[in-house]
Design a protein around this motif. Structure first.
Motif, PDB file in Angstrom:
ATOM      1  N   THR A   1       0.979  -1.095  -0.089  1.00  0.00           N
ATOM      2  CA  THR A   1      -0.118  -0.125   0.065  1.00  0.00           C
ATOM      3  C   THR A   1       0.964   1.199  -0.084  1.00  0.00           C
ATOM      4  N   ARG A   2       2.216   1.222   0.519  1.00  0.00           N
ATOM      5  CA  ARG A   2       2.839   2.142   0.423  1.00  0.00           C
ATOM      6  C   ARG A   2       3.311   2.528  -0.956  1.00  0.00           C
ATOM      7  N   THR A   3       3.196   1.602  -1.896  1.00  0.00           N
ATOM      8  CA  THR A   3       3.776   1.991  -3.383  1.00  0.00           C
ATOM      9  C   THR A   3       2.657   1.437  -4.323  1.00  0.00           C
ATOM     10  N   PRO A   4       1.538   2.424  -4.066  1.00  0.00           N
ATOM     11  CA  PRO A   4       0.312   2.127  -5.101  1.00  0.00           C
ATOM     12  C   PRO A   4       0.662   2.352  -6.544  1.00  0.00           C
ATOM     13  N   VAL A   5       0.252   1.450  -7.610  1.00  0.00           N
ATOM     14  CA  VAL A   5       0.618   1.587  -9.022  1.00  0.00           C
ATOM     15  C   VAL A   5      -0.898   1.531  -9.845  1.00  0.00           C
ATOM     16  N   LEU A   6      -2.191   1.077  -9.313  1.00  0.00           N
ATOM     17  CA  LEU A   6      -2.984   1.007  -9.982  1.00  0.00           C
ATOM     18  C   LEU A   6      -3.528   2.357 -10.611  1.00  0.00           C
ATOM     19  N   PRO A   7      -3.752   3.431  -9.669  1.00  0.00           N
ATOM     20  CA  PRO A   7      -3.885   4.840 -10.009  1.00  0.00           C
ATOM     21  C   PRO A   7      -3.034   5.218 -10.997  1.00  0.00           C
ATOM     22  N   ARG A   8      -1.689   5.028 -11.116  1.00  0.00           N
ATOM     23  CA  ARG A   8      -0.804   5.521 -12.032  1.00  0.00           C
ATOM     24  C   ARG A   8      -1.233   4.848 -13.493  1.00  0.00           C
ATOM     25  N   MET A   9      -1.568   3.768 -13.288  1.00  0.00           N
ATOM     26  CA  MET A   9      -2.069   2.788 -14.617  1.00  0.00           C
ATOM     27  C   MET A   9      -3.283   3.332 -15.250  1.00  0.00           C
ATOM     28  N   ILE A  10      -4.250   3.578 -14.401  1.00  0.00           N
ATOM     29  CA  ILE A  10      -5.498   4.215 -14.910  1.00  0.00           C
ATOM     30  C   ILE A  10      -5.334   5.405 -15.377  1.00  0.00           C
ATOM     31  N   GLU A  11      -4.520   6.158 -14.946  1.00  0.00           N
ATOM     32  CA  GLU A  11      -3.981   7.811 -15.476  1.00  0.00           C
ATOM     33  C   GLU A  11      -3.370   7.544 -16.783  1.00  0.00           C
ATOM     34  N   ALA A  12      -2.733   6.380 -17.050  1.00  0.00           N
ATOM     35  CA  ALA A  12      -1.785   6.204 -18.193  1.00  0.00           C
ATOM     36  C   ALA A  12      -3.116   5.713 -19.341  1.00  0.00           C
ATOM     37  N   GLN A  13      -3.996   5.014 -18.967  1.00  0.00           N
ATOM     38  CA  GLN A  13      -4.957   4.598 -19.627  1.00  0.00           C
ATOM     39  C   GLN A  13      -5.688   5.939 -20.298  1.00  0.00           C
TER      40      GLN A  13
END
Ligand code: UTP
Length: 296
Positions: free
Chosen positions: A136-148
């Motif tokens: 949880t300290r290094t989330p990645v899904l929000p960055r992926m949604i942004e990239a999409q």
């Protein structure tokens, strides 16, 4: 358009964790005080995907029950005035909108994803593997949604792994962009032999996928291991024109990740999260240092 549906396949047999997984889904094995799947669902909801669809299978009812109410337990805790524990059991029943369908036979991850076609409809959606735990300290899904939303098409999460282990993963051939954390994916191979791997970038269990994948999956024959592989359909998305929902971008993940379906990685997840526990993390850390120091 933002992504708000998450598909969480949990229909796998979990053979790497036998005998525990003979009767308990691997996603229900506790990491400290919550089942592994609890962390995954929270991650989806915190990333904006509060519509959750489990692709479940036989023997996975415990997962559905965990996210449902347990009225008897609520009544007992309520009568005792144990509000803290009552909150714990009601909270998990209110984590987003949970749906579930069955994958009658575990024919592969691609087949599991295809089960979501009707529920997802014509929008990009997230896929989170139920046994993949992202710190949880290094989330990645929000960055992926942004990239999409920036690049369209689909977005995969890539992680550098020791080259000799790449044959355990789907592997991506990539070309760089101006952003060191974003790459264009030019090819994908499922579990390549080390000498044939185009890189040491492994696909890990977070995806944001264009709905164009469903038509491809319908025509994807069983691949490696006799399973319908999601990587095979994603590979076809790489060369599909953008107007047809094609194009695949990679987000390089440099954070913490555990595979809770693997015994060693599961133990590492447990120790990592236990050390951070507010209630007993410090005491556990003292004990662990002493234990390691004395070897017993
Ligand atoms: P795994 O490769 O981890 O397979 O699947 P598995 O069967 O669960 O575990 P092992 O290897 O036998 O120990 C990756 C993800 O895809 C889901 C699994 O639940 C897991 O989240 N999956 C796999 C399905 O939902 N259906 C399938 O047919 C296959």
């Amino acid at each position: 358009m933002s992504v708000n549906k998450a598909v969480i396949p949990v229909a796998g047999l979990g053979t790497r964790f036998l005998p525990a997984t003979k009767s308990v889904p691997k996603e229900m094995l506790p990491v400290v005080d919550r089942p592994a799947i609890d962390y995954v669902v929270r991650e989806a909801v915190e990333s904006g995907c509060d519509d959750i669809l489990f692709i479940a299978g036989r023997g996975k009812e415990a997962i559905e029950n965990y996210f449902d109410r347990n009225v008897e337990l609520e009544q007992v805790l309520g009568a005792k005035g144990d509000q803290a524990r009552l909150d714990l059991v009601t909270e998990t029943a209110n984590l987003g909108h949970i749906h579930s369908i069955r994958q009658g036979e575990a024919l592969g991850l691609g087949h599991a994803v295809l089960m979501a076609a009707e529920h997802v409809g014509d929008e990009a959606f997230a896929v989170l593997l139920g046994d993949d735990l992202i710190d949880t300290r290094t989330p990645v899904l929000p960055r992926m949604i942004e990239a999409q939303s920036e690049f369209g098409g689909s977005v995969l999460c890539l992680m550098e792994v020791p080259p000799e282990t790449i044959s355990m993963y789907g592997c991506a051939a990539v070309s760089p962009t101006d952003d060191p954390d974003i790459v264009r994916i030019t090819d994908l191979v499922e579990k390549p032999p080390v000498e044939e791997a185009p890189s040491n970038l492994a696909i890990i269990g977070r995806y944001v996928i264009s709905p164009a994948i469903f038509d491809l999956l319908r025509h994807t024959p069983p691949g490696r291991g006799g399973e319908i592989q999601v990587t095979d359909a994603l590979q076809q998305l790489v060369s599909l024109p953008g107007d047809d929902g094609g194009g695949v971008t990679g987000v390089i993940f440099r954070g913490g990740r555990f595979d809770t379906g693997d015994k060693l990685s599961y133990l590492k997840a447990t120790v990592t999260l236990a050390l951070r526990d507010e209630e007993f993390g410090d005491e556990f850390g003292d004990w662990l240092r002493q234990f390691v120091g004395t070897g017993q």
